[in-house]
Design an enzyme around this catalytic site. Structure first.
Site, PDB file in Angstrom:
ATOM      1  N   ASP A  49       0.547  -1.197   0.169  1.00  0.00           N
ATOM      2  CA  ASP A  49      -0.097   0.132   0.012  1.00  0.00           C
ATOM      3  C   ASP A  49       0.930   1.338  -0.054  1.00  0.00           C
ATOM      4  O   ASP A  49       0.625   2.305  -0.909  1.00  0.00           O
ATOM      5  CB  ASP A  49      -0.869  -0.120   1.263  1.00  0.00           C
ATOM      6  N   ASN A  92      -4.667  -2.149  -4.685  1.00  0.00           N
ATOM      7  CA  ASN A  92      -5.716  -2.062  -3.801  1.00  0.00           C
ATOM      8  C   ASN A  92      -5.600  -1.151  -2.489  1.00  0.00           C
ATOM      9  O   ASN A  92      -6.250  -1.560  -1.528  1.00  0.00           O
ATOM     10  CB  ASN A  92      -6.224  -3.641  -3.331  1.00  0.00           C
ATOM     11  N   ASP A 318     -11.434  -2.629  11.221  1.00  0.00           N
ATOM     12  CA  ASP A 318     -10.230  -3.538  10.601  1.00  0.00           C
ATOM     13  C   ASP A 318      -9.911  -4.726  11.728  1.00  0.00           C
ATOM     14  O   ASP A 318      -9.782  -5.910  11.485  1.00  0.00           O
ATOM     15  CB  ASP A 318      -8.981  -3.140  10.045  1.00  0.00           C
ATOM     16  N   GLU A 346     -11.272  -5.302   0.843  1.00  0.00           N
ATOM     17  CA  GLU A 346     -10.550  -6.303  -0.073  1.00  0.00           C
ATOM     18  C   GLU A 346     -11.084  -7.377  -0.753  1.00  0.00           C
ATOM     19  O   GLU A 346     -10.803  -7.646  -1.818  1.00  0.00           O
ATOM     20  CB  GLU A 346      -9.098  -6.625   0.656  1.00  0.00           C
ATOM     21  N   HIS A 392      -5.281  -9.495   2.936  1.00  0.00           N
ATOM     22  CA  HIS A 392      -4.096  -9.614   4.009  1.00  0.00           C
ATOM     23  C   HIS A 392      -4.716  -9.829   5.164  1.00  0.00           C
ATOM     24  O   HIS A 392      -4.146 -10.648   6.103  1.00  0.00           O
ATOM     25  CB  HIS A 392      -3.305  -8.437   3.994  1.00  0.00           C
ATOM     26  N   ARG A 393      -5.898  -9.368   5.631  1.00  0.00           N
ATOM     27  CA  ARG A 393      -6.300  -9.440   6.976  1.00  0.00           C
ATOM     28  C   ARG A 393      -7.131 -10.870   7.231  1.00  0.00           C
ATOM     29  O   ARG A 393      -7.073 -11.528   8.109  1.00  0.00           O
ATOM     30  CB  ARG A 393      -7.318  -8.302   7.406  1.00  0.00           C
ATOM     31  N   LYS A 417       0.312  -6.465   1.460  1.00  0.00           N
ATOM     32  CA  LYS A 417      -0.553  -5.269   1.279  1.00  0.00           C
ATOM     33  C   LYS A 417      -0.233  -4.321   2.575  1.00  0.00           C
ATOM     34  O   LYS A 417       0.015  -3.068   2.357  1.00  0.00           O
ATOM     35  CB  LYS A 417      -1.934  -5.485   1.461  1.00  0.00           C
TER      36      LYS A 417
HETATM   37  O1  LIG Z   1      -8.590   6.189   6.120  1.00  0.00           O
HETATM   38  C1  LIG Z   1      -8.074   5.067   6.396  1.00  0.00           C
HETATM   39  O2  LIG Z   1      -6.920   4.943   6.930  1.00  0.00           O
HETATM   40  C2  LIG Z   1      -8.889   3.825   6.557  1.00  0.00           C
HETATM   41  C3  LIG Z   1     -10.406   3.748   6.663  1.00  0.00           C
HETATM   42  C4  LIG Z   1     -11.148   2.454   6.981  1.00  0.00           C
HETATM   43  O3  LIG Z   1     -11.819   2.381   5.693  1.00  0.00           O
HETATM   44  P1  LIG Z   1     -13.430   2.977   5.785  1.00  0.00           P
HETATM   45  O4  LIG Z   1     -13.519   4.261   6.018  1.00  0.00           O
HETATM   46  O5  LIG Z   1     -13.651   2.724   4.421  1.00  0.00           O
HETATM   47  O6  LIG Z   1     -14.202   1.943   6.547  1.00  0.00           O
HETATM   48  C5  LIG Z   1     -10.236   1.094   7.197  1.00  0.00           C
HETATM   49  O7  LIG Z   1     -10.930   0.087   6.975  1.00  0.00           O
HETATM   50  C6  LIG Z   1      -8.995   1.197   6.368  1.00  0.00           C
HETATM   51  O8  LIG Z   1      -8.275   0.121   6.373  1.00  0.00           O
HETATM   52  C7  LIG Z   1      -8.117   2.358   6.663  1.00  0.00           C
HETATM   53  C1  LIG Z   2      -9.942  -1.882   4.229  1.00  0.00           C
HETATM   54  C2  LIG Z   2      -8.695  -1.917   4.133  1.00  0.00           C
HETATM   55  O1  LIG Z   2      -7.843  -1.286   3.230  1.00  0.00           O
HETATM   56  P1  LIG Z   2      -8.046  -0.062   2.411  1.00  0.00           P
HETATM   57  O2  LIG Z   2      -7.177   1.130   2.980  1.00  0.00           O
HETATM   58  O3  LIG Z   2      -7.556  -0.367   1.073  1.00  0.00           O
HETATM   59  O4  LIG Z   2      -9.309   0.733   2.506  1.00  0.00           O
HETATM   60  C3  LIG Z   2      -7.700  -2.758   5.170  1.00  0.00           C
HETATM   61  O5  LIG Z   2      -6.461  -2.433   5.289  1.00  0.00           O
HETATM   62  O6  LIG Z   2      -8.255  -3.455   5.872  1.00  0.00           O
END
Ligand SMILES: O=C(O)C1=C[C@@H](OP(=O)(O)O)[C@@H](O)[C@H](O)C1
Ligand SMILES: C=C(OP(=O)(O)O)C(=O)O
Length: 435
Positions: A49, A92, A318, A346, A392-393, A417
């Protein structure tokens, strides 16, 4: 296909140094690139990422120097990217894709943003709709409402000295995060109204905290309106350190709770702005003993088993996946509520989690936005082959099943990721004999 066989482990004990936070890393990279001055970033997460964000910023002409292991210096462009025409591939990474769409819409350039096939199934319409209110020229290149997208130079609507925009908050908080990070570039006063209930709220707190490190204050009372006062510019804080990833911490803390512990994670502590440190409180509700310091968290459990929980997990979307697997080791039925956003990540995580938990013998009720998990009465089904859906999770949380039975994790490399050496670190705290 590759797989990894994890033998049955009797207990978990040890200390793990966490990788940097994904959410903080990608926010800091983008803000440093937009700031005035050079920023020395320490302990950045090294993963797919962040590699996607670093690559995108490099293609946009941002000067980035790799100064050491996980250290970088970024010279900010004072709100401007030098390259005005680029193709960006963002894998992703939601934390790269969504904020970059917002920022690039205000850049008066021509950009095309794409990702892996799953990214093209993850919605972006709420963000595009909000940016179009400001006059942004964004076109869907495939399915309406989804990446890939093309951004063209646009004469942004001149709404006198205040720009007002409404964004939906109930699908992903990353749309609001993107707008918050982008709008100070206009140097006008901005008002962002959020329609619908804002989900994943702690990630907005994280955004505001990182913006503040870069000198931009956002006013808000409650979570429905955000005001960015006029003429604020991002300024480099000089040095910045990335905390350890609180979501990555959840797997080790859960191991400490299931496998008696103590397991300590270093790099994130009690005062963190990352919402997922509240996973520790959820483990405590399940009967684990939690200790915390300024830069560490620790979980242990002297009892034989954990208690089931019934929890609204909207604030920890998460880390809630880790709770789902931890529920296999609790007495009784656990319910994880308010997690509809799992379907848009994901993979469809509600469906994937239900299918894989059942392979271990659990009884699972999959609701539209909840999961109800009853563990098997006579222990986990041994030798289940867990599919990970390029998530990944899924790979990381199902490793915990090895504390109940031998388990196979299919396609374990998907952890790249956010945590490429996850399984090495996991094996260091897992022991086949009681310690
Ligand atoms: O802003 C961020 O860093 C994130 C927000 C969350 O997503 P959502 O807002 O879509 O739930 C989380 O699931 C993602 O892993 C990271
Ligand atoms: C939802 C996730 O990732 P993203 O930042 O791509 O939304 C995650 O890391 O669980």
């Amino acid at each position: 296909m590759k797989w990894l066989d994890l033998p049955f482990a009797k207990n978990a004990q040890g200390t793990v140094q966490l990788p940097g936070s994904k959410s903080i890393s990608n926010r800091i990279l983008l803000l440093a690139a937009l700031a005035e001055g050079a920023t020395e970033i320490h302990d950045l997460l090294a993963s797919d990422d962040t590699a996607r964000m670093l690559d995108a910023l490099t293609r946009l002409g941002v000067p980035i120097t790799h100064t050491g292991n996980n250290d970088y210096t970024i010279t900010g462009g004072e709100g401007v990217f030098p390259v005005k025409d680029a193709d960006l591939f963002l894998g992703n990474a939601g934390t790269a894709f969504r904020p970059l769409v917002a920022v690039l819409s205000l850049m008066h350039g021509h950009y095309r943003l794409s990702g892996v096939p799953r990214m093209h199934e993850r919605p972006i319409a709420d963000l595009v709709d909000a940016l179009r209110q400001l006059g942004a020229d964004i076109k869907y290149l495939s399915n309406p409402g989804f990446p890939p997208v093309e951004i063209k130079p646009a004469a942004l609507r001149d709404q006198t000295d205040t720009q007002t925009v409404t964004v939906k908050g109930d699908v992903s908080s990353q749309f609001l995060t993107g707008l918050l990070m982008a709008l100070p570039l206009s140097e006008k006063k901005s008002i962002i109204n959020v329609s619908g209930t804002l989900i994943s709220q702690p990630y907005i707190e994280l955004t505001l905290a990182q913006m503040q490190h870069f000198g931009v204050q956002v006013e808000h009372s409650g979570w429905q309106q955000f005001i960015i006062p006029v003429q604020q510019k991002y300024r480099s804080p000089g040095h910045i350190f990335v905390e350890g990833d609180a979501s990555s911490a959840s797997y080790f803390l859960a191991a400490g709770a299931i496998g008696h512990g103590p397991v300590r994670v270093q790099g994130v502590g009690r005062d963190s702005t990352q919402g997922d440190i509240r996973f520790a409180a959820a483990l405590e509700l399940m009967g684990a003993d939690i200790a915390m310091g300024e830069n560490w968290l620790e979980a242990s459990n002297k009892e034989k088993s954990l208690r089931a929980i019934d929890l609204d997990c909207n604030h920890i979307p998460d880390a809630a996946m880790t709770l789902a697997v931890t529920a296999l080791f609790a007495e009784g039925t656990s319910t994880l509520r308010n997690i509809a956003s799992w379907r848009l990540k994901e993979t469809d995580r509600l469906a994937a989690m239900s299918t894989e938990l059942r392979k271990l013998g659990a009884i699972v009720e999959e609701g539209a936005d909840y999961l109800r998990i009853t563990p098997p009465v006579h222990g986990l089904t041994p030798y289940a082959a867990i599919d990970t859906y390029d998530d990944h999770r899924m790979a990381m949380c199902f490793a915990l099943a090895s504390l109940g039975a031998p388990v196979r994790i299919n396609d374990p490399d998907c952890v790249a990721k956010t945590f490429p050496d996850y399984f090495e670190k996991f094996s260091q705290i897992i022991h086949s004999e009681m310690k």
